[in-house]
Design a protein around this motif. Structure first.
Motif, short mmCIF file in Angstrom:
data_model
loop_
_atom_site.label_atom_id
_atom_site.label_comp_id
_atom_site.label_asym_id
_atom_site.label_seq_id
_atom_site.Cartn_x
_atom_site.Cartn_y
_atom_site.Cartn_z
N VAL A 102 44.93 34.38 41.30
CA VAL A 102 45.14 35.84 41.31
C VAL A 102 45.07 36.40 42.72
O VAL A 102 45.48 37.53 42.96
CB VAL A 102 44.10 36.59 40.44
N TRP A 138 46.54 38.69 34.45
CA TRP A 138 46.81 39.35 35.72
C TRP A 138 46.99 38.33 36.85
O TRP A 138 46.77 38.63 38.01
CB TRP A 138 45.70 40.34 36.08
N ASP A 143 51.27 34.22 34.63
CA ASP A 143 50.50 35.14 33.79
C ASP A 143 50.84 35.05 32.30
O ASP A 143 50.42 35.91 31.54
CB ASP A 143 50.63 36.58 34.31
N HIS A 168 44.11 36.87 26.95
CA HIS A 168 45.17 36.87 27.97
C HIS A 168 46.56 36.89 27.35
O HIS A 168 47.51 37.33 27.97
CB HIS A 168 45.01 35.65 28.89
N ARG A 172 48.64 41.29 26.36
CA ARG A 172 49.97 41.58 26.91
C ARG A 172 50.98 41.85 25.82
O ARG A 172 52.15 42.12 26.11
CB ARG A 172 50.46 40.38 27.72
N ASP A 201 44.14 49.57 32.03
CA ASP A 201 44.59 48.39 32.76
C ASP A 201 43.91 47.15 32.19
O ASP A 201 42.73 47.18 31.81
CB ASP A 201 44.33 48.54 34.25
N LEU A 203 42.82 44.34 33.34
CA LEU A 203 41.66 43.73 33.99
C LEU A 203 40.37 44.44 33.56
O LEU A 203 39.40 43.78 33.16
CB LEU A 203 41.83 43.77 35.51
#
Lengths: 616, 616
Positions: A102, A138, A143, A168, A172, A201, A203
């Protein structure tokens, strides 16, 4: 199914975390590197402790920011990796998590990623270490799981596979279906996390708001189903970054986590069975969940039964008997049965201490609760007394299972004739409509999972209610037919400075009536004082609803509150508070299905004013 | 500038809110309708109380979901509005907030909005009511101030203007510059809110995370400057929906709010002066902010000075004298002066109780602090004793202003010769590097605003540090040249169930040295025991940094921690904890500018282990 959990999910020291995981019943743990680094235990001690506790050390994590870097940084990264491989050897561990870069990656080139990960793999092989490559949502260049899988495939080393983390992928909005196409043996590790549906967001969402499976909005049974169909037969682990879990009791959080996995594997087994698919995961199904048919009873614990008994009598409840051995009284009205328990109640003014629900088979329900790690209530029974399976909810409410239909026979202990079960006086009260239970902020998610899994309730969308003490977060859990409804409220924890505040947040029992106006008039005639509702409220009602002037006068005269939804109307009132509890009486006209949420701020403010008044 | 605040910002009952606003010094309030509705006070009582308190009732809000509806609903809405106009007459109010429709609008047609708002305006005119139309950022059809202004312009009624709310404009990233072009007399009301820069849906951001001006990331001086340039000469009000404020002490929150407006109007006055623009807002400038030149002293309060004195001596501090009248001792080393105060310290083991900073003109700094509503410290002084202006920070730390340069003369009270000010022993300690102050979670934003405004410090980006007790939120405030640095840490409030935890979160004083290795060796020779750092930490250091083996050995031998940034290196260690405080010693090599943040988890875990050890 073999279960594991990352140490980062839990509060306390590494030693405390390991003890809690073993006690809860996990098969293994992931070592979150920082937990080891801050520990005074040497790697050898950790290994020995794990062996003594019967915990496997499943994954060393995370190794970050490795691939896609310039040659100089690659050498430093390999140096860093080698130190960790040596550390893993001392821990007796063989699987390392490699997160997609990242931060330090400078070249977006899959060929380079493949080549550099091969170098890592070759170095790792010398230490017997396997690498599980994970695409962070991210990640700078990698990703998605499709991308990480493509890289792993091209790396083509026996000791390199992928790690799949539900957060993860699902955060998304990715479809997990393609996971089923990945060869199971190339999936080296699986991490599960759920999360509430938030628009923020990814994260921050990931670092603070992850929750255990079943506490959020992800469809994890489908996710785990896809994993199972790939042929994966390894460990299913939890990796949850949650601000509350990090500061909650470590043993409770560990139990909460394993409960979530026990529920999820059962749900996934059902899903796969419905699809006619097998699984290498050895998913354990729970005994069948039964939908509660209704409340069997509600129990109030109090040192002094008299004030509660007086309120019940004013509401139209009848005294039905005293327990033959214990200082416990039974009241009922219609289908609503309320027990006042003065046993071991020293210093308790009055509190909603428990309730029973009716299910077709209490024994099976109790078995399921045990498999969901519910803590049995220690109760003393004589041989010929009813012994209902009972469990402590996370909020310490005692929850019992009673047989639906003919009654469990426990009324006989109060001298009530078995045959006459619900005697029909000309009562206005029909049943218990719902219970409102206060939740400590630390145990909210845990409570939701407990009640939904153990009692087989559904969670409805939550709300927030403004009060003079802060916002009260509220969540209704109910059976599909609403025969059993619980409203969980989180108490605001503010105002600690203002030491004259009353911090208690009372709980309440709501009973349903067919005629609230008649019931209220009866109660007034018997001397009941209701919670006083301000005149301003009724002026606003008149502005908002086209209400008959006489009804409006009656509402105000009797301190009744009013609401309306697309189905019908809702009238309700509140009694005064005794100790830490009060009663609500509700009338649902024409299928009104809510709880008078717009009126909750009125109630909270009126109770706050009342406390203030009492203090002066 | 006339100031106001919406009652929804505050906790408590309407009466408590009004009392707190008056006490803080606001000119008026906005009545948030629900606060009135839940109040037992009649509108006439509210009006009379406001009159007695000298508060104007500036805005009745909100009136929602009016325009863009079908004819039937329009009639219901007009009925609803008329009831509120009558209510406003009883309150003696004439300005109502109309929010753009978010729910019930079905037709996206500006002509219809204009026509329906005209109907509302004509009805309102009969009651002498004016309407301030506000575009909510999540309005269904009207969500920008340009759009609401266009509608207001076309409505073309004397009693219809716009309401501008900084949150609704700046949260969308809209440019407020065009506000300056709106005729000031058509701006009927202005609401200010700041907010931290978050990436989340605007509605949740608005409902939970608004903060007072200066506590977030919006450029509110530019916003208010644009308002001023429009010719607006009315009230500037605060409308803050904040979960913490809603459950914090109402009087403190009100003061915090007015402080934010006092600071903002001064900043805006400066901005306008720089632009050579006038203002109808009568913006009051504060006495000039002075940048502190450094710490003058730090004060520790303790019942028993001996353990602290011993630590100081081990670190190389010299005893400089006993106060001539009070049980107060002075120690110094280089430019670092530490006072141990045993006055009124019964039961206090040891705590960082205050500090002084050096400024060019302490009198002006004190005057500015008073204008920023800082609470003066009650101190007793004799006529010939130094009297430094002192104030209580929200975290109860006492903050003093001392003259920069020659010294304030207070050392003479300890028998220290004025002339010999900093005597130069061959000391290794240079100065106080920073103070680390624990913040209750309720007062974090308040503290940041206090220290940045009263001490003229800048807030650096915040961090979060994992600890065994939960995440510790940390925020550094510093002068531009870093001569004064404060690190504010929010204490996690978890683990209440685990009653054997030590809940205290210690504060610390960090002193800077030119040679930490020599200092540490001296301290060890004098019997000091450092906080023990686990061996695992040094293995990780070796993996992460290319460190000389001998340096690594020395670090581990002396329990030193290590960090590196783009400038240089950082070495530091921690002493044991006494009561609620400890010392840190830091060496900054080659301009290292941080605080060893990667090591903070190590420190917190080591202290947690140490507490655990002490308990067993």
């Amino acid at each position: 199914m073999r279960t594991s959990i990352a140490t980062v999910c839990l509060s306390g020291t590494l030693e405390e975390k390991m003890l809690a995981c073993a006690k809860a019943g996990f098969d293994g743990i992931e070592i979150f590197e920082q937990d080891l680094m801050v520990s005074p235990m040497s790697p050898e001690e950790v290994r020995a402790l794990a062996a003594r506790l019967g915990l496997t050390l499943d994954l060393f994590q995370p190794f970050r920011d490795f691939e896609g870097v310039d040659p100089e940084l690659l050498q430093a990264n390999l140096h860093r990796a080698e130190a960790k491989f040596k550390l893993m050897a001392r821990l007796g561990m063989d699987l390392m998590l490699l997160c997609s870069n990242v931060g330090t990656a400078t070249v977006n080139d899959d060929e380079l990623f493949v080549a550099q990960i091969r170098q890592l793999a070759d170095l790792a092989a010398g230490y017997g270490v396997r690498i599980a490559y994970e695409a962070l949502a991210w990640g700078k260049y990698v990703d998605t799981y499709q991308h990480s899988w493509d890289i792993v495939r091209r790396v083509d080393r026996q000791n390199v596979g992928i790690c799949l983390d539900s957060f993860h992928i699902l955060s998304r909005g990715d479809d997990p279906e393609a996971i089923a196409q990945i060869p199971g043996e190339k999936i080296f590790f699986v991490q599960l996390a759920d999360a509430p549906v938030l628009s923020m967001d990814i994260l921050s969402w990931s670092r603070h708001y992850r929750v255990f499976p079943g506490q959020g909005g992800f469809k994890l049974d489908q996710f785990l189903g896809a994993i199972a169909r790939s042929g994966y037969a390894g460990i299913i682990s939890l990796e949850i970054f949650n601000d509350v879990f990090r500061q909650s009791n470590v043993e409770r959080t560990a139990v909460d986590g394993l409960r979530s996995l026990n529920l999820l594997q059962s749900q996934t087994a059902q899903l796969l069975a419905a699809q006619g698919t097998g699984s290498g995961l050895d998913l354990q199904a729970l005994p069948g969940g039964q939908q509660p048919r209704g409340f069997d009873f509600t129990e109030i614990r109090t040192e002094d039964p008299e004030p509660v008994a007086r309120l019940l009598a004013q509401l139209g409840f009848e005294f039905r008997g005293q327990h033959r051995r214990k200082p416990v009284q039974l009241f009922s009205a219609g289908g609503a049965r309320i027990i006042i328990n003065a046993q071991r109640s020293r210093g308790v003014t009055a509190a909603v201490s428990g309730f029973g629900v009716q299910v077709p088979d209490p024994g099976v329900a109790g078995e399921r609760a045990l498999r969901l790690l519910a803590r049995p209530v220690p109760r003393q029974h004589l041989r010929n007394e009813a012994d209902l399976p009972g469990f402590n909810a996370p909020d310490n409410t005692e929850v019992f299972f009673a047989p639906a239909g003919r009654g469990s026979g426990w009324e006989a202990e109060f001298g009530v004739q078995e045959a006459g079960a619900p005697e029909h006086f000309p009562e206005l009260i029909e049943c218990i409509d719902h219970l409102n239970l206060a939740q400590p902020w630390q145990s909210f998610d845990e409570s939701v999972l407990f009640y939904t899994s153990v009692l087989n309730l559904q969670a409805l969308p939550g709300t927030e209610v403004p009060s003079p003490m802060g916002l009260v977060r509220s969540q209704v859990l109910a059976t599909g037919d609403c025969a059993v409804r619980l409203a969980l409220n989180i108490v605001p924890h503010g105002l600690e400075e203002a030491i004259d505040r009353n911090h208690e947040y009372p709980e309440h029992i709501a009973v349903r009536t067919s005629d609230i106006i008649a019931l209220a008039r009866n109660a007034v005639a018997r001397g009941m004082e209701f919670l006083h509702i301000p005149a301003n409220y009724y002026e606003d009602l008149a502005a908002r609803f086209d209400l008959d002037a006489q009804l409006l006068d009656t509402l105000q005269e009797l301190n009744l509150l009013y609401d309306r939804d697309e189905h019908g109307q809702f009238l309700h009132f509140y009694t005064e508070t005794i100790g830490n509890m009060f009663f609500e009486v509700v009338e649902r006209r024409d299928g009104y299905d809510g709880y008078g949420a717009p009126n909750a701020p009125i109630r909270l403010a009126a109770q706050f004013e009342r406390n203030r008044w009492n203090r002066h």
